[in-house]
Write a protein that holds these residues in place. Structure first.
Motif, PDB file in Angstrom:
ATOM      1  N   PRO A  75       0.591  -1.420  -0.021  1.00  0.00           N
ATOM      2  CA  PRO A  75       0.208  -0.015  -0.009  1.00  0.00           C
ATOM      3  C   PRO A  75       0.609   1.235   0.316  1.00  0.00           C
ATOM      4  CG  PRO A  75      -0.832  -1.611   1.609  1.00  0.00           C
ATOM      5  CD  PRO A  75       1.143  -1.534   1.098  1.00  0.00           C
ATOM      6  N   ILE A  76       2.453   1.200   0.162  1.00  0.00           N
ATOM      7  CA  ILE A  76       3.492   2.242   0.183  1.00  0.00           C
ATOM      8  C   ILE A  76       3.538   1.853  -1.065  1.00  0.00           C
ATOM      9  CG2 ILE A  76       4.683   3.519   0.971  1.00  0.00           C
ATOM     10  CD1 ILE A  76       4.575   1.795   3.550  1.00  0.00           C
ATOM     11  N   ALA A  77       4.093   1.236  -2.024  1.00  0.00           N
ATOM     12  CA  ALA A  77       5.137   1.123  -2.804  1.00  0.00           C
ATOM     13  C   ALA A  77       3.861   1.519  -4.343  1.00  0.00           C
ATOM     14  CB  ALA A  77       5.605   0.349  -3.047  1.00  0.00           C
ATOM     15  N   ASN A  78       2.672   0.896  -4.448  1.00  0.00           N
ATOM     16  CA  ASN A  78       2.052   0.887  -4.802  1.00  0.00           C
ATOM     17  C   ASN A  78       0.499   1.661  -4.493  1.00  0.00           C
ATOM     18  OD1 ASN A  78       2.926  -2.263  -5.304  1.00  0.00           O
ATOM     19  ND2 ASN A  78       3.154  -0.890  -7.130  1.00  0.00           N
ATOM     20  N   PRO A  79      -0.731   2.244  -4.872  1.00  0.00           N
ATOM     21  CA  PRO A  79      -1.734   2.523  -4.410  1.00  0.00           C
ATOM     22  C   PRO A  79      -2.394   1.660  -3.612  1.00  0.00           C
ATOM     23  CG  PRO A  79      -1.381   3.114  -6.876  1.00  0.00           C
ATOM     24  CD  PRO A  79      -0.868   1.603  -6.748  1.00  0.00           C
ATOM     25  N   ARG A  80      -2.738   3.032  -2.479  1.00  0.00           N
ATOM     26  CA  ARG A  80      -3.452   2.444  -1.204  1.00  0.00           C
ATOM     27  C   ARG A  80      -4.739   2.150  -1.653  1.00  0.00           C
ATOM     28  NH1 ARG A  80      -4.336  -0.690   2.261  1.00  0.00           N
ATOM     29  NH2 ARG A  80      -3.353  -0.003   4.074  1.00  0.00           N
ATOM     30  N   TRP A  81      -5.677   2.758  -2.390  1.00  0.00           N
ATOM     31  CA  TRP A  81      -6.635   3.105  -3.353  1.00  0.00           C
ATOM     32  C   TRP A  81      -6.571   1.756  -3.526  1.00  0.00           C
ATOM     33  CZ3 TRP A  81      -7.269   2.726  -8.229  1.00  0.00           C
ATOM     34  CH2 TRP A  81      -6.529   3.260  -9.257  1.00  0.00           C
ATOM     35  N   GLN A  82      -6.390   1.016  -4.503  1.00  0.00           N
ATOM     36  CA  GLN A  82      -6.451  -0.469  -4.833  1.00  0.00           C
ATOM     37  C   GLN A  82      -7.070  -1.795  -3.728  1.00  0.00           C
ATOM     38  OE1 GLN A  82      -2.778  -0.689  -7.665  1.00  0.00           O
ATOM     39  NE2 GLN A  82      -4.024   0.302  -9.418  1.00  0.00           N
TER      40      GLN A  82
END
Length: 574
Positions: A238-245
């Motif tokens: 959720p940090i390296a990639n979007p949390r909203w996903q």
């Protein structure tokens, strides 16, 4: 394996034309070339391992890094060795198949000699052959499997899901898979994978009540031996990639819960406990030193192709730590001899997948061809021709990354450009056409939007410092994945050994120091904030437009930072 005579002669002919001497053992006889895949059965428990294939269904070229720096306790240790230092450590002879597949040395010439690597049809042949000599063997998938190609993006990962089922994957864990969103991942688990493939991840819980989202582990019986496979998804998704996903899922390393899970699996009767990890190798090595009762960690994420396990001592005995490279280049084979309820000995081999040395499996090739057929016209669009080697990989920059940066600056009329330090992305040899497919190999993500931002000099430094700490923090548990953000237009000095906040120095733009108070026009892509959805056109549109106008790409000059404090680090070669 038995390579037919025509295929063997083709290899020799290509080698001769390339002017590169094959290792004498290979040049003497067919069986010498074939012996790479002659792996005698050992013990009574076998685990096969792939990881980080990044949706590459076809054979590709992939250059290993010449920069993979390690500091502090990691200095001069696996996986932070490149080039000659890597060869010396693993006693690999120069100018051999192994030297080519494990290092960047003589890459252009060796790639022409030995050909492409990977490809699911060739991998399927190897998996079947190894499994045929190892009854009950399990195939483990370390994640980063469904993302990294145009067809994976356009089919919402269905091409890779079908290919993994056909390959015979038994158990997998996750990272980039989550960028398709929670609903899609669960749909695949509950429908496509039901009764076929288990997704395991002890460290993914619901954000509300902390309930497990996936099984923490499964126990499979292999030749009468209960074997537990525990999943460890990428902790910082959720940090390296979007949390909203993944808004309803929490992650983290969760070392204490890992210890509890190991003990639970042992209590349930497991005589062998293996962690299928997407931590990254440095994190795996630290975890192996602190958690008791794990026989092996079969890892991924950092794309390190490591020929032999690192044996880590801990309070419970020892743990083997392996990492099986990326892009379908390798198949790891771990054999255990289990006696009296515990591991007595092991053998391990990381097998390179050379497309010229392994015939394509017909069923898998038919499946791959069918999946690609509707998209071929789009994939095969010729954008330009490269006169130099294009690659991605290395702590600071790659030539394909530089191409993306140059396109962002030109098309977006920016002063500075940032591109994420992604490790995935295939390589192109000098003289090859750059197809749309190759561009998508570098850019195919579910949040591809380009951005243009007015940033103060102070903010630019903060961004660089933050990413640099993620890469070079002395504690592996605080290294959040990826390489250093790639930078265009801006020159700077980096001291990885300095304290946080002081690693980035001497920032310059067109020969003048960056003013902390001044505002600069900065282009980028892959924003993780939900507010940035559709901020600008997808990055592949920007780069494709640039390449169509350029037509011929001259050898790319890398914009690299000046490095301080690295000394004679064996993780860096010229």
């Amino acid at each position: 394996m038995s390579m037919n005579r025509r295929e063997f002669l083709q290899v020799l002919a290509v080698a001769s034309a390339g002017g590169m001497a094959l290792h004498s053992e290979l040049a003497l006889a067919e069986q010498a070339a074939a012996k790479m895949y002659e792996l005698p059965r050992y013990g009574n428990v076998s685990l096969l391992h792939i990881t980080d294939c990044h949706a590459q269904l076809l054979p590709i070229y992939f250059r290993e890094p010449n920069v993979n720096l390690g500091f502090g306790d990691q200095f001069g240790k696996v996986p932070h060795l490149v080039g000659e230092a890597f060869l010396r450590h693993f006693a690999i002879k120069p100018n051999t198949l192994d030297a080519h597949v494990f290092t960047y040395l003589n890459f252009d010439q060796a790639a022409q000699t030995y050909g492409k690597v990977g490809g699911f049809a060739h991998l399927a042949t190897l998996v079947k052959r190894i499994k045929s000599s190892r009854p009950g063997a399990l195939l483990l998938d370390g994640g980063d499997t469904w993302q990294g190609s145009g067809t994976a993006l356009w089919t919402n990962a269905q091409d890779m899901v079908d290919a993994c089922k056909a390959l015979g994957v038994d158990i997998m864990t996750l990272h980039w898979e989550a960028t398709y969103g929670e609903a899609r991942v669960k749909e695949i688990e509950e429908k496509d994978f039901a009764g076929k493939i288990d997704i395991v991840a002890q460290n993914i819980k619901t954000t509300d009540f902390g309930d497990p989202v996936f099984k923490a582990y499964v126990i499979r019986n292999i030749n009468g031996v209960p074997v537990a496979i525990i999943g460890q998804a990428f902790p910082y998704t959720p940090i390296a990639n979007p949390r909203w996903q993944v808004p309803n899922w929490s992650y983290g390393i969760q070392e204490e819960n890992m210890q509890k899970t190991v003990e639970e699996a042992r209590a349930a009767g497991a005589q062998v406990v293996v962690v299928l990890s997407h931590n990254g190798m440095d994190v795996d090595l630290k975890m192996a030193s602190r958690v008791r009762g794990i026989d092996a960690i079969m890892g991924g994420h950092t794309h390190d192709g490591v020929p032999a396990p690192v044996v880590v001592k801990n309070a419970g005995g020892q743990t083997l730590v392996t990492n099986a490279g990326s892009n379908g280049k390798f198949l790891g084979v771990l054999d255990f001899d289990v006696r009296n309820g515990k591991v007595a000995d092991f053998r391990y081999k990381l097998l390179p997948v050379f497309a010229r040395l392994l015939p394509a499996d017909k069923e898998m090739q038919a499946l791959v061809d069918k999946a690609r057929a509707p998209h071929l016209a789009k994939l095969n669009e010729k954008l330009a021709v490269t006169e130099g080697l294009l690659f991605r990989r290395g702590n600071f920059n790659g030539t394909f990354d530089q191409l993306i940066l140059d396109a962002l600056i030109k098309v977006k009329d920016a002063e500075i450009a940032f591109s994420p330090g992604f490790r995935w992305g295939t390589s192109l040899l000098p003289g090859q056409p750059i197809l749309m497919e190759h561009l998508l190999d570098q850019t195919a993500i579910t949040y591809p939007w380009t951005t243009v931002t007015n940033m103060s000099g102070e903010m630019i430094k903060t961004v660089l410092e933050d990413v640099c700490d993620n890469l070079f923090n002395a504690d592996p548990y605080y290294q959040q994945g990826g390489d250093m953000v790639r930078v265009g237009g801006l020159q700077y000095t980096c001291d990885p050994t300095a304290r946080m906040g002081s690693r980035i120095q001497d920032m310059m733009l067109r020969g003048k120091p960056i003013d902390p108070k001044k505002t600069y026009k900065v282009a980028g892509w892959a924003p993780v904030s939900e507010e940035a959805k559709n901020a600008g056109e997808p990055v592949w549109d920007v780069v494709a437009s640039y390449l169509r106008d350029l037509k011929t790409v001259q050898p790319v000059r890398l914009n690299l930072p000046t490095l301080k404090g690295i000394g004679k680090n064996p993780g860096m070669s010229a």
